[in-house]
Write a protein that holds these residues in place. Structure first.
Motif, PDB file in Angstrom:
ATOM      1  N   LEU A  62       8.430  22.057  34.703  1.00 27.47           N
ATOM      2  CA  LEU A  62       9.868  22.173  34.838  1.00 27.47           C
ATOM      3  C   LEU A  62      10.401  23.131  33.799  1.00 27.47           C
ATOM      4  O   LEU A  62       9.866  23.222  32.704  1.00 27.47           O
ATOM      5  N   GLU A  73      16.359  24.167  36.706  1.00 27.38           N
ATOM      6  CA  GLU A  73      15.418  25.187  37.170  1.00 27.38           C
ATOM      7  C   GLU A  73      16.135  26.523  37.257  1.00 27.38           C
ATOM      8  O   GLU A  73      17.230  26.616  37.813  1.00 27.38           O
ATOM      9  N   TYR A  91      10.497  17.828  41.422  1.00 24.91           N
ATOM     10  CA  TYR A  91      10.403  17.607  39.977  1.00 24.91           C
ATOM     11  C   TYR A  91      11.043  16.276  39.586  1.00 24.91           C
ATOM     12  O   TYR A  91      10.533  15.557  38.731  1.00 24.91           O
TER      13      TYR A  91
END
Length: 165
Positions: A62, A73, A91
């Motif tokens: 991440l 992100e 994630y």
């Protein structure tokens, strides 16, 4: 070949972009380093939000998680895509599996200075689970899926591989 815990963000992104690309990637065909768009994306990634620390979850890396447990992100494209949202959702799913209650994903698009926020809901968790299962199904397929229409391959680093006769 690949297990549930091996599925990372790139697998999810390729699942949404092109299952053939995912199938090739899973078999070690990786021409990304030769693609100018990928190199540009890496440059955007390396120069954006440099004060934050990436989080390594093994197969998933991440960009960073803030103090309120939102996954951030940084995307190199200027246009949001379902693949970006799926990657952020994945994630969050990974973080929940290790006991961190991620609230959702915040996707940053530095080129356009846009930000999109996707809360991690129960429905998102179900979809994230389905995405992982879809990746595993592609991995087990004995033959590559059909290629997309040529217009769908624009900018893909696998274009030469798929379209060279």
């Amino acid at each position: 070949m690949i297990t549930y815990d091996d599925v990372g963000g790139v697998h999810i992104k390729y699942l949404y972009h092109c299952r053939r690309q995912l199938w090739l990637y899973l078999r070690g065909i990786r021409p990304e380093h030769l693609n100018a768009a990928v190199q540009s994306g890496e440059a955007v990634h390396d120069t954006s939000y440099t004060r934050n620390t990436p989080v390594d979850l093994g197969a998933a890396k991440l960009d960073f998680v803030d103090g309120s447990h939102w996954v951030h992100e940084v995307k190199s494209s200027s246009r949001p895509s379902p693949a970006d949202e799926a990657q952020g959702r994945h994630y969050c799913h990974r973080l929940h599996r290790v006991g961190i209650e991620a609230k959702g994903a915040v996707l940053h698009y530095p080129k356009t200075r846009r930000t999109q926020k996707f809360p991690y809901t129960e429905q998102a968790a179900v979809q994230a689970e389905a995405d992982v299962e879809a990746v595993l199904a592609v991995a087990e397929a004995p033959a590559s899926p059909d290629r997309l229409a040529r217009s769908g391959c624009r900018g893909c680093s696998f274009t030469d591989y798929c379209w060279t006769e």
